[in-house]
Design an enzyme around this catalytic site. Structure first.
Site, PDB file in Angstrom:
ATOM      1  N   GLU A  21       0.737  -1.065   0.001  1.00 27.75           N
ATOM      2  CA  GLU A  21      -0.003  -0.111  -0.506  1.00 27.75           C
ATOM      3  C   GLU A  21       0.761   1.082  -0.298  1.00 27.75           C
ATOM      4  OE1 GLU A  21      -3.450  -0.313   0.267  1.00 27.75           O
ATOM      5  OE2 GLU A  21      -3.478  -1.497   0.319  1.00 27.75           O
ATOM      6  N   CYS A  33      -1.757   9.219   3.091  1.00 26.01           N
ATOM      7  CA  CYS A  33      -2.420   8.622   1.449  1.00 26.01           C
ATOM      8  C   CYS A  33      -3.053   8.980   0.869  1.00 26.01           C
ATOM      9  CB  CYS A  33      -1.926   7.163   1.202  1.00 26.01           C
ATOM     10  SG  CYS A  33      -2.941   6.047   2.102  1.00 26.01           S
TER      11      CYS A  33
HETATM   12  P1  NDP Z   1       8.439   4.912   4.150  1.00 27.63           P
HETATM   13  O1  NDP Z   1       8.780   3.942   3.358  1.00 27.63           O
HETATM   14  O2  NDP Z   1       9.565   5.383   3.916  1.00 27.63           O
HETATM   15  O3  NDP Z   1       8.224   3.359   5.583  1.00 27.63           O
HETATM   16  C1  NDP Z   1       7.419   2.756   5.540  1.00 27.63           C
HETATM   17  C2  NDP Z   1       8.406   1.859   6.784  1.00 27.63           C
HETATM   18  O4  NDP Z   1       9.369   0.637   5.813  1.00 27.63           O
HETATM   19  C3  NDP Z   1       8.437   2.183   8.037  1.00 27.63           C
HETATM   20  O5  NDP Z   1       8.643   1.420   9.222  1.00 27.63           O
HETATM   21  C4  NDP Z   1      10.638   2.035   8.053  1.00 27.63           C
HETATM   22  O6  NDP Z   1      11.095   1.990   9.143  1.00 27.63           O
HETATM   23  C5  NDP Z   1      10.283   0.657   6.668  1.00 27.63           C
HETATM   24  N1  NDP Z   1      11.225   0.597   5.915  1.00 27.63           N
HETATM   25  C6  NDP Z   1      12.003   1.293   5.431  1.00 27.63           C
HETATM   26  N2  NDP Z   1      12.970   0.719   4.397  1.00 27.63           N
HETATM   27  C7  NDP Z   1      12.990  -0.463   4.697  1.00 27.63           C
HETATM   28  C8  NDP Z   1      13.435  -1.618   3.882  1.00 27.63           C
HETATM   29  N3  NDP Z   1      14.406  -1.076   3.248  1.00 27.63           N
HETATM   30  N4  NDP Z   1      12.679  -3.016   4.507  1.00 27.63           N
HETATM   31  C9  NDP Z   1      11.871  -2.851   4.866  1.00 27.63           C
HETATM   32  N5  NDP Z   1      11.195  -1.883   6.224  1.00 27.63           N
HETATM   33  C10 NDP Z   1      11.701  -0.509   5.214  1.00 27.63           C
HETATM   34  O7  NDP Z   1       6.779   5.297   4.082  1.00 27.63           O
HETATM   35  P2  NDP Z   1       7.170   6.114   5.282  1.00 27.63           P
HETATM   36  O8  NDP Z   1       6.914   5.883   7.071  1.00 27.63           O
HETATM   37  O9  NDP Z   1       7.248   7.832   5.257  1.00 27.63           O
HETATM   38  O10 NDP Z   1       5.297   6.843   5.298  1.00 27.63           O
HETATM   39  C11 NDP Z   1       4.622   7.593   4.427  1.00 27.63           C
HETATM   40  C12 NDP Z   1       4.276   6.664   2.964  1.00 27.63           C
HETATM   41  O11 NDP Z   1       3.571   5.863   3.361  1.00 27.63           O
HETATM   42  C13 NDP Z   1       3.741   7.999   1.671  1.00 27.63           C
HETATM   43  O12 NDP Z   1       4.369   7.847   0.297  1.00 27.63           O
HETATM   44  C14 NDP Z   1       2.196   7.611   1.586  1.00 27.63           C
HETATM   45  O13 NDP Z   1       1.690   6.905   0.585  1.00 27.63           O
HETATM   46  C15 NDP Z   1       2.555   5.964   2.313  1.00 27.63           C
HETATM   47  N6  NDP Z   1       0.865   5.624   3.030  1.00 27.63           N
HETATM   48  C16 NDP Z   1       0.590   4.404   1.910  1.00 27.63           C
HETATM   49  C17 NDP Z   1      -1.356   3.995   2.194  1.00 27.63           C
HETATM   50  C18 NDP Z   1      -1.672   3.072   1.362  1.00 27.63           C
HETATM   51  O14 NDP Z   1      -2.463   2.979   2.113  1.00 27.63           O
HETATM   52  N7  NDP Z   1      -1.289   3.070   0.415  1.00 27.63           N
HETATM   53  C19 NDP Z   1      -0.994   4.601   4.005  1.00 27.63           C
HETATM   54  C20 NDP Z   1      -0.319   5.635   4.334  1.00 27.63           C
HETATM   55  C21 NDP Z   1       0.671   5.534   3.775  1.00 27.63           C
HETATM   56  P3  NDP Z   1      11.732   3.440   9.231  1.00 27.63           P
HETATM   57  O15 NDP Z   1      10.177   4.777   9.725  1.00 27.63           O
HETATM   58  O16 NDP Z   1      12.060   3.075  10.480  1.00 27.63           O
HETATM   59  O17 NDP Z   1      12.687   3.960   8.439  1.00 27.63           O
END
Ligand code: NDP
Length: 498
Positions: A234, A268
């Protein structure tokens, strides 16, 4: 072991710290989870549902604590925490407790229409994957994270949840809640940490549910492909709002203001760009701007205290600012807002931008902040073309008093969900699938698919009678071969002449 400090983005106050777990700890957690899974599955839908229902009550009894925990690590408004993080989880706990047995009970499929299997019992059953790794973002720390754990667990899986490093406290509270409500140990665990923790979790999982940016989503899918495990994504969006000349302009303008500014635009499925037909453009812009100019922003101090909260993730402030500056450099005008406000907390002013076009990042890239760009269009054909001119396809909305026309436009939009005369509320319809097209994701949450994805299917064919002479049996015999021919003719050959 290193630790991460959690701050309140609205005040700068440090509100907690959590350890960064690595692959060694994740291996231990995964082993414990796997040991707990058979007992959890054995509890059945009723036993699992009873725990979710108790948790639903717990959330209502402890609503203030839940809301304050979310606010403490996000700096969002009281209402954003209440309506979405608390409200969604309360609803989802009840929904999946009730609906999981319906979505996942055995299905009988017919055999009478196929001569090869006629008379056999054909069953599809849903079996849990085992250990589901759920990785969540920071914008809604309960919805997009714990919210996905609920159907995964109701399906009989155990889960390890890896919250964003920015907002881990809400997930820890959800774990505390479930433990108090009788969840057996290790059925759900929370792995705090950073991106490396997320990567370590994928290495241990049988299925991954990821919510986050498109960039990280690609890395997650690569890692899942290496393991050959199912992976649901997502991801980001750049949701368009199309306003037809015959729309209720007052209602459309209110919606544009509210659904671009709720959660400070960090949604999002936020209104990320608006296209308005020329005859109503000036009126629409004036109404949206007046509404947004009047919003109160700051650190929340209880219900009704502010309208727009903080920017949760520090680098997001730079992204939002860069998008607005890029637009202005290319000829856009800021009608209100347009600046960062960093005074203890992290804020970006509620902002309206006009004279925008698709050369600007503001109309192409996910801004994820309290900014609404509005573009004048000659007609709705141009609007549809521009709406679809995006790598994203998460959600969209269409505004018109002619709902049949609205639906026809909606069906032409390249988005996983489209609302006519509404925005975002479809997310609350838990029986309606929600997922992105194009670079906005793979798979969906909610509805039947939102829980079946946490299962493998097993097909059962049961033959409870025996022909002395089966059709499929050696040695070949002309009589049986000709009988099969007749069967084929009977089943497939009727009315198919010419
Ligand atoms: P990120 O992609 O930066 O991070 C998401 C999660 O992935 C965090 O827990 C992060 O950890 C973790 N992560 C980072 N690198 C890795 C890796 N290599 N392998 C596995 N996990 C990893 O997203 P954001 O937290 O910045 O969230 C914002 C984004 O989420 C926006 O683009 C938004 O549109 C999207 N979003 C989508 C939704 C949907 O339903 N489509 C709903 C809500 C948000 P850490 O934070 O600790 O780095």
């Amino acid at each position: 072991m290193s630790t991460i400090q959690v701050d309140n983005p609205a005040t700068g106050e440090i509100v907690g710290s959590v350890p960064v777990l690595g692959s060694e700890q994740l291996s231990v957690m995964a082993a414990r989870a796997r040991a707990a899974q058979p007992g959890w599955l054995e509890l059945g839908f009723k036993g699992r549902g009873a725990i979710m229902s108790r948790a639903q009550k717990w959330m209502l009894d402890n609503a203030e604590r839940v809301i304050q925990t979310v606010i403490s690590e996000t700096g969002k408004t009281y209402e954003d925490a209440q309506l979405t993080d608390l409200g969604y989880a309360v609803m989802a706990l009840g929904f999946w407790a009730k609906e999981a047995p319906k979505y996942l009970s055995d299905e009988r499929v017919p055999s009478w229409n196929n001569p090869a299997v006629v008379g056999r019992k054909l069953i599809v059953r849903y079996a849990p994957h085992g250990l589901v790794g759920v990785i969540g973002p920071w914008n809604f720390p309960i919805v997009n994270g714990f919210g996905d754990c609920i159907p995964a667990m109701m399906a009989g899986n155990v889960v390890i949840l890896k919250p964003s490093e920015v907002t881990p406290l809400s997930s820890l509270l959800m774990l505390e809640m479930l433990s108090e409500c009788g969840l057996p140990a290790d059925v759900m665990q929370v792995a705090t940490g950073d991106g490396s923790t997320g990567a370590a979790l994928i290495a241990e999982s049988d299925c991954v549910m990821f919510t986050g940016s498109t960039r990280t989503g690609r890395a997650v899918m690569k890692a899942a492909a290496e393991k050959l495990i199912p992976c649901y994504l997502e991801l980001g969006g750049k949701d368009p709002m199309l306003v037809c000349a015959d729309a209720d302009i007052g209602r459309a303008a209110n919606a544009a203001a509210y659904w671009s500014m709720n959660n400070a635009g960090q949604v999002c499925i936020s209104v990320e760009r608006v296209y308005v037909e020329a005859p109503v453009y000036d009126q629409f812009v004036q109404l949206v701007t007046a509404n947004i100019e009047s919003l109160r922003q700051g650190a929340p101090d209880g219900a009704g205290s502010v309208d727009v909260g903080a920017v949760i993730f520090p680098p997001q402030l730079e992204i939002v600012d860069a998008h607005v500056k890029d637009a202005v450099a290319k000829g856009a005008r800021v009608l209100t807002g347009g600046h960062s406000k960093v005074d203890g907390g992290r804020f970006y002013e509620p902002t309206v931008v006009v004279d925008v076009d698709h050369t600007m990042d503001l109309m192409r890239e996910e801004t994820f902040g309290p900014v609404v760009p509005i573009m004048k269009i000659a007609d709705i054909e141009q609007g549809v073309r521009l709406a679809n001119d995006s790598p994203y396809g998460l959600q969209a909305s269409v505004w018109t008093k002619d709902t049949a026309h609205g639906e026809a436009i909606a069906r032409r939009l390249e988005a996983g969900a489209v609302c006519v005369n509404d925005v975002q509320v479809n997310y609350q319809a838990l029986n309606l699938p929600m997922g992105g097209w194009k670079s906005s994701g793979i798979g969906s949450r909610h509805g039947a698919g939102g829980i079946r994805k946490y299962c493998k299917t097993q097909s059962l064919l049961i033959t409870s009678f025996g022909f002395k002479r089966e059709i499929f049996m050696f040695p070949y015999a002309r009589g049986r071969t000709m009988l099969l021919q007749r069967f084929y003719k009977f089943f497939y050959g009727r009315g198919k002449r010419g």
